[in-house]
Write an enzyme that holds these catalytic residues in place. Structure first.
Site, PDB file in Angstrom:
ATOM      1  N   THR A 103       0.840  -1.202   0.000  1.00  0.00           N
ATOM      2  CA  THR A 103       0.000   0.000   0.000  1.00  0.00           C
ATOM      3  C   THR A 103       0.871   1.247   0.000  1.00  0.00           C
ATOM      4  O   THR A 103       0.614   2.216  -0.716  1.00  0.00           O
ATOM      5  CB  THR A 103      -0.928   0.012   1.226  1.00  0.00           C
ATOM      6  OG1 THR A 103      -1.724  -1.177   1.232  1.00  0.00           O
ATOM      7  CG2 THR A 103      -1.832   1.222   1.222  1.00  0.00           C
ATOM      8  N   TRP A 110      -9.650   2.295  11.878  1.00  0.00           N
ATOM      9  CA  TRP A 110      -8.555   1.448  11.415  1.00  0.00           C
ATOM     10  C   TRP A 110      -7.666   1.018  12.578  1.00  0.00           C
ATOM     11  O   TRP A 110      -7.194  -0.112  12.635  1.00  0.00           O
ATOM     12  CB  TRP A 110      -7.749   2.229  10.370  1.00  0.00           C
ATOM     13  CG  TRP A 110      -6.602   1.504   9.761  1.00  0.00           C
ATOM     14  CD1 TRP A 110      -6.466   0.162   9.589  1.00  0.00           C
ATOM     15  CD2 TRP A 110      -5.419   2.092   9.206  1.00  0.00           C
ATOM     16  NE1 TRP A 110      -5.267  -0.127   8.972  1.00  0.00           N
ATOM     17  CE2 TRP A 110      -4.614   1.043   8.725  1.00  0.00           C
ATOM     18  CE3 TRP A 110      -4.974   3.412   9.066  1.00  0.00           C
ATOM     19  CZ2 TRP A 110      -3.372   1.270   8.121  1.00  0.00           C
ATOM     20  CZ3 TRP A 110      -3.753   3.642   8.464  1.00  0.00           C
ATOM     21  CH2 TRP A 110      -2.970   2.580   8.000  1.00  0.00           C
ATOM     22  N   GLN A 151      -6.072  -2.016  -2.385  1.00  0.00           N
ATOM     23  CA  GLN A 151      -5.475  -0.725  -2.050  1.00  0.00           C
ATOM     24  C   GLN A 151      -4.642  -0.213  -3.221  1.00  0.00           C
ATOM     25  O   GLN A 151      -3.780  -0.928  -3.742  1.00  0.00           O
ATOM     26  CB  GLN A 151      -4.595  -0.844  -0.806  1.00  0.00           C
ATOM     27  CG  GLN A 151      -5.357  -1.228   0.447  1.00  0.00           C
ATOM     28  CD  GLN A 151      -5.426  -2.717   0.692  1.00  0.00           C
ATOM     29  OE1 GLN A 151      -5.365  -3.515  -0.252  1.00  0.00           O
ATOM     30  NE2 GLN A 151      -5.533  -3.114   1.955  1.00  0.00           N
ATOM     31  N   ASP A 164     -12.290   3.422   2.695  1.00  0.00           N
ATOM     32  CA  ASP A 164     -11.237   4.097   3.480  1.00  0.00           C
ATOM     33  C   ASP A 164     -10.466   5.099   2.630  1.00  0.00           C
ATOM     34  O   ASP A 164      -9.241   5.182   2.703  1.00  0.00           O
ATOM     35  CB  ASP A 164     -10.257   3.064   4.054  1.00  0.00           C
ATOM     36  CG  ASP A 164     -10.929   1.955   4.822  1.00  0.00           C
ATOM     37  OD1 ASP A 164     -12.041   2.172   5.344  1.00  0.00           O
ATOM     38  OD2 ASP A 164     -10.355   0.850   4.901  1.00  0.00           O
ATOM     39  N   ARG A 178     -14.456   4.572   9.642  1.00  0.00           N
ATOM     40  CA  ARG A 178     -14.377   3.400  10.519  1.00  0.00           C
ATOM     41  C   ARG A 178     -12.997   3.382  11.170  1.00  0.00           C
ATOM     42  O   ARG A 178     -12.024   3.928  10.630  1.00  0.00           O
ATOM     43  CB  ARG A 178     -14.649   2.113   9.753  1.00  0.00           C
ATOM     44  CG  ARG A 178     -13.670   1.789   8.632  1.00  0.00           C
ATOM     45  CD  ARG A 178     -13.937   0.416   8.053  1.00  0.00           C
ATOM     46  NE  ARG A 178     -13.031   0.097   6.953  1.00  0.00           N
ATOM     47  CZ  ARG A 178     -12.841  -1.125   6.481  1.00  0.00           C
ATOM     48  NH1 ARG A 178     -13.489  -2.163   7.021  1.00  0.00           N
ATOM     49  NH2 ARG A 178     -12.018  -1.337   5.474  1.00  0.00           N
ATOM     50  N   GLN A 190     -10.043   2.322  -3.578  1.00  0.00           N
ATOM     51  CA  GLN A 190      -9.695   2.049  -2.176  1.00  0.00           C
ATOM     52  C   GLN A 190      -8.381   2.746  -1.830  1.00  0.00           C
ATOM     53  O   GLN A 190      -7.389   2.623  -2.549  1.00  0.00           O
ATOM     54  CB  GLN A 190      -9.569   0.544  -1.946  1.00  0.00           C
ATOM     55  CG  GLN A 190      -9.291   0.189  -0.486  1.00  0.00           C
ATOM     56  CD  GLN A 190      -9.418  -1.300  -0.210  1.00  0.00           C
ATOM     57  OE1 GLN A 190      -9.893  -2.057  -1.044  1.00  0.00           O
ATOM     58  NE2 GLN A 190      -9.009  -1.724   0.971  1.00  0.00           N
ATOM     59  N   ASP A 191      -8.392   3.498  -0.713  1.00  0.00           N
ATOM     60  CA  ASP A 191      -7.186   4.148  -0.193  1.00  0.00           C
ATOM     61  C   ASP A 191      -6.631   5.224  -1.126  1.00  0.00           C
ATOM     62  O   ASP A 191      -5.431   5.285  -1.408  1.00  0.00           O
ATOM     63  CB  ASP A 191      -6.098   3.115   0.092  1.00  0.00           C
ATOM     64  CG  ASP A 191      -6.414   2.236   1.288  1.00  0.00           C
ATOM     65  OD1 ASP A 191      -7.505   2.389   1.864  1.00  0.00           O
ATOM     66  OD2 ASP A 191      -5.585   1.380   1.633  1.00  0.00           O
TER      67      ASP A 191
END
Length: 563
Positions: free
Chosen positions: A326, A470, A356, A400, A468, A378-379
């Protein structure tokens, strides 16, 4: 232990914004005390007692000792990583090598942060607010670096026996952070008046040719930019603010500029400048730049200006699904401090099925992005560490999509959840604070949260949440923000079971829009609907100590609450 943690969460939900909390005698005079006394405020008091010398001292001597020991451990760890990387024929999995390379990079930054912190506290027992914030930020980032390394190693087939050392080093850095946070090194914060900066801004920027302004500029450009020469130095003026520029280079793919690639221009920037001569300005003309851009730690005071969102576009497609970590998947990697990015789109086109896939990863202290767009799934936006500010930017993503453990404020930004992979939900944020004494958190201030076109056309079959947790002490504040009606009424999503629901700090203040009602929000112990006094702790002025370092960029910002 849980009572201590809950006490710390309550006491330091904005870290050192409140007064220090050691015993009055220790705090006021640095009187002799015992390790047991000073360790009361560490996340793991028994571990703290085990690493401090078993003899009387004051909080300053204990803090300096802990920092010296932290530096020694950090150097030992980087040697262990070198050993692993140099093992011939044994470390051959590409994913493992990449994770170890990430750890080496992060460990080198950690040594820098610890050395700087140690030098600062060795010099004095009295620090200004800004110097205290520097040390607090660097110690917080050191812990974040350890956690990032551990996350990367866990994602590989082998942790190479390093996880135990990472765990112990993180606890040691936590001792240093706790002793600093609850000592007289940290002054009481003086609340300053909110400052409203002019709305004059960097908008469309055209006119640089071969690194120089032409004699004739369009009236639109002239209204925003006025470049003059004073004592041999160019001065870039925007409204009532001025930004000094030491040099200007142009990137143009057709060969008419100084460079054809962005990385060539970054390489031309001076190393380790202190900014006294101004910013090194890279003007990136309109075009699609398929390159992975990196601004390393020794490239300081770089300003990068494009021709506008969707005009100057930097794009890549690295992802975890294709074997990258990531951390290394980012299209644009920023580590150099005091960076300014304006009028640029940064994309990761890996898509929703590759996991990610980061567009921007920022670990650049005092970094500012204005009128930029970050697009991925994502990310998308990895606000990894240190202090960051985003103004009037667009962020597109799914799971996220704003994550990390920086102290970061996004102000007047547009956040666009989009259609994720089947079976996924959208979370706008996933904040990663792991230690209750870290001065980190994600603040969405005066933003707009609306569905992207693809999500809007899906009839909202996908659930979307504000965030949320992490990590255990995840901290996110959403205030004075417009939230559209597509948001799930509960507002926030759990990570796994009851994890972090008591230790996180999630808060909302004075939001508007059909999705802003808090009537059916989660009832977790860590969730709060806060008042104006509490919300003021998360403004640019109080949370980022940002008026000085953001003010010098010429980018508009609101220091207090938005009127």
């Amino acid at each position: 232990m849980s009572q201590i943690f809950m006490f710390l969460v309550t006491l330091s939900f904005v870290s050192f914004l409140s007064s220090p909390s050691l015993a009055a005698g220790v705090q006021a005079t640095g009187n002799t005390t015992s390790p047991s006394n000073v360790c009361r405020y560490a996340p793991d008091p028994s571990y703290c007692r085990s690493v401090l010398p078993n003899q009387p001292g004051d909080v300053y001597s204990y803090g300096r000792f802990s920092l010296r020991r932290s530096i020694s451990r950090a150097r030992r760890f980087i040697s262990m990583i070198d050993y692993q990387l140099n093992r011939k024929g044994k470390v051959d999995a590409k994913s493992t090598v990449r994770a170890l390379e990430d750890c080496k990079f992060l460990a080198s930054l950690t040594i820098d942060f610890l050395l700087s912190s140690s030098q600062t506290v060795d010099a004095t027992k009295t620090l200004s607010v800004s110097r205290a914030d520097d040390v607090h930020t660097f110690l917080s980032a050191a812990i974040t670096n350890e956690q990032t390394c551990l996350e990367g190693l866990k994602s590989t087939a082998s942790e190479n026996g390093l996880s135990g050392d990472l765990y112990n080093d993180t606890k040691l850095y936590g001792v240093s952070l706790a002793l600093f946070s609850y000592s007289c090194w940290v002054p009481k914060r003086k609340t300053s008046r909110p400052v409203w900066k002019p709305e004059a801004s960097f908008k469309k920027f055209s006119g640089f040719r071969n690194g120089r302004l032409p004699l004739k500029m369009t009236e639109r450009t002239r209204a925003v930019y006025n470049t003059v020469t004073r004592s041999g130095r160019k001065l870039l003026q925007t409204g009532a603010d001025s930004v000094q520029v030491s040099d200007i280079v142009t990137v143009n793919q057709n060969g008419t500029g100084n460079f054809t690639t962005i990385n060539e221009a970054v390489a031309a920037a001076p190393n380790k400048t202190d900014g006294s001569n101004g910013y090194f300005l890279i003007y990136v003309t309109a075009g699609l730049y398929e390159e992975y851009v990196e601004v390393p730690k020794y490239k300081r005071y770089v300003m990068m200006i494009g021709d506008g969102i969707n005009q100057t576009v930097i794009t890549g497609n690295r992802s975890v699904g294709d074997g990258w970590t990531t951390f290394k998947s980012a299209t644009f990697i920023l580590t150099g401090p005091n960076f300014i990015g304006v009028n640029i789109t940064i994309r990761n086109t890996a898509g929703p099925t590759k996991g990610q896939a980061v567009a921007l990863r920022s670990g650049g202290d005092f970094s500012v992005f204005y009128s930029c767009s970050f697009e991925a799934y994502q990310d998308t936006l990895y606000t990894h560490s240190l202090r960051q500010f985003y103004r009037e930017c667009d962020v597109y993503g799914t799971v996220d999509f704003i994550f990390g453990n920086a102290a970061v404020v996004l102000q007047k930004c547009n956040l666009y959840p989009r259609q994720p992979r089947q079976g996924q939900a959208n979370e706008v944020t996933a904040q990663g604070r792991t230690d209750p004494n870290q001065n980190t958190g994600t603040v969405l201030h005066g933003c707009t949260i609306r569905p992207a076109d693809d999500l809007a056309s899906s009839n909202y079959t996908v659930k979307t949440y504000l965030g949320r947790p992490w990590k255990e002490y995840s901290r996110t504040v959403v205030m004075q923000t417009y939230i559209d009606g597509f948001l799930d009424p509960t507002g926030w999503n759990a990570w796994s079971g009851n994890f972090a629901l008591s230790t996180l700090y999630y808060a909302e203040y004075n939001n508007t829009g059909p999705g802003s009602s808090t009537t059916n929000r989660v009832t977790w112990p860590g969730y709060h609907v806060i008042n104006a006094t509490d919300a003021s702790n998360f403004t640019v002025t109080n949370f980022l100590v940002g008026e000085g370092w953001i003010g010098q960029t010429g980018v508009p910002f609101v220091g207090g609450m938005i009127a």
